[in-house]
Design a protein around this motif. Structure first.
Motif: not given
Ligand SMILES: [Zn+2]
Ligand SMILES: NC(=O)c1ccc[n+]([C@@H]2O[C@H](COP(=O)([O-])OP(=O)(O)OC[C@H]3O[C@@H](n4cnc5c(N)ncnc54)[C@H](O)[C@@H]3O)[C@@H](O)[C@H]2O)c1
Ligand SMILES: [Zn+2]
Length: 350
Positions: A90-93, A104-105, A96
């Protein structure tokens, strides 16, 4: 569309009437696959060492061109040439953001469905004409114009995997390192070891043609039975680090035997045994560091593409079958599993 389907151990079938993937979620893209790798990881379900759900398109190393985008996708557009790392991210968790995109979650592994949890949707893989990529902005990587599709397919998995396996050994400048298992991942690790400053690299594999390839990359090589004597010829004290890209219990034991006190064993092969083959006593007595885990390809490529800009990759040595036809998929899997036809890495051209 045309594609391969996993039906069970030893049973991969070609199908020319699979449903075409479409954009399902706002952050999906669909790509037309130009190049799809066959990886040692595909052999774990194929040879029955790892459970997987029948009916899923296998493959987790894809390169292609974007043909459709969901309304929330910002960074990729129809016509872009992209490579697909082997997991979504996701790039955000938290994972990441810590550079662990492979954990990634919200991530999932391409080409695999959980057989224990049939309600959880499977994520079809890249060994097909088209591929749906969820979480596209956090997952996809634009392919630099100077990189061929074959370079890009190595960058989707095996090259960054071999690279991070060596990085996990710590500072190897001027040191002797060993790489066990000279498949595509191990060969990429041999290449990476030189890039990261190794003074000597010993490659170990029972398969002769694979040892010859490691020699083309500058390594000294031997068969597993000769590991101890070959190591003694390179260094008296034992080696600084061992990358295990073989994944067998025997290779794990050898790795622990070859490192010097305080050395590191980097387990990059996907383990399929329940226990470490190295006893805690051996680890204690030799002050070993043991490090393992999936390569976070998306996170790694954020820095590796720049670092390797202009550097020729070992693609020609590693990719032995560059033009495999999906229709021949069942035979290609069988040949790869049998280590025949000098096959190290086969690449499908859907
Ligand atoms: Zn992630
Ligand atoms: N950690 C990750 O993120 C990641 C990513 C990709 C692949 N992998 C794993 O890495 C491993 C290697 O992948 P690959 O594509 O190169 O597979 P591969 O099957 O082509 O290569 C494995 C090699 O190990 C050799 N081998 C077997 N026993 C050995 C021994 N005792 N000593 C030395 N060599 C031995 C085999 O002859 C073979 O050449 C697989 O387990 C794969 O699943 C992990
Ligand atoms: Zn792979």
């Amino acid at each position: 569309m045309r594609g391969l389907v996993f039906h069970g151990p030893g049973d991969i079938r070609f199908d020319d009437a699979l449903p075409d993937p479409v954009v399902e979620a706002p952050d999906d893209v669909v790509i037309e696959v130009t190049t799809a790798g066959l990886c040692g990881s595909d052999l774990h379900p194929y040879e029955g060492r790892e459970a997987a759900r029948p009916g899923v398109v296998p493959g987790h190393e894809a390169v292609g061109v974007v043909t459709a985008t969901g309304p929330q996708v910002r960074d990729f557009h129809v016509g872009d040439r992209v490579l697909v790392p082997f997991t979504t991210s996701c790039g955000a968790c938290s994972a990441c953001r810590r550079g662990l995109s492979a954990r990634c979650e919200h991530g999932a592994l391409f080409g695999w469905g959980d057989p224990e949890d049939p309600d959880r949707p499977a994520l079809h893989g890249g060994q097909a004409a088209r591929l749906r990529v969820p979480l596209a902005d956090g997952t996809l990587v634009a392919v630099p114009a100077a990189r061929s599709d074959l370079d890009a397919v190595l960058l989707a998995d095996n090259l960054p995997t071999g690279w991070v396996a060596v990085e996990r050994l710590g500072d190897i400048h001027g040191q002797t390192v060993v790489v066990q298992g000279l498949g595509s991942v191990g060969l990429c690790a041999v290449w990476s070891a030189w890039q990261l400053g190794a003074a000597a690299v010993l490659g170990i594999d029972p398969v002769e043609h694979r040892r010859r390839r490691a020699e083309r990359l500058g390594a000294t090589t031997c068969a597993p039975d000769d590991a101890a004597s070959a190591t003694r010829e390179l260094t008296r004290e034992g080696v600084a680090g061992v990358v295990d890209a073989a994944g067998t219990a025997a290779a794990q034991r050898t790795a622990a035997d070859l490192v010097r006190p305080g050395g590191t064993v980097s387990l990059i092969a996907v383990p399929t045994q329940e226990h470490f083959a190295v006893s805690p006593v051996a680890a204690y007595d030799r002050n070993l560091t043991i490090v393992a885990g999936r390569a976070p390809v998306r996170s790694l490529l954020g820095r590796l593409l720049d670092q390797l800009d202009g550097v020729a990759l070992p693609t020609e040595v590693v990719v032995t079958h560059a033009e495999a036809d999906l229709a021949d998929g069942p035979a290609v899997y069988a040949t790869f599993a049998a280590r025949e036809a000098d096959m190290v890495k086969a690449v499908f051209r859907p």
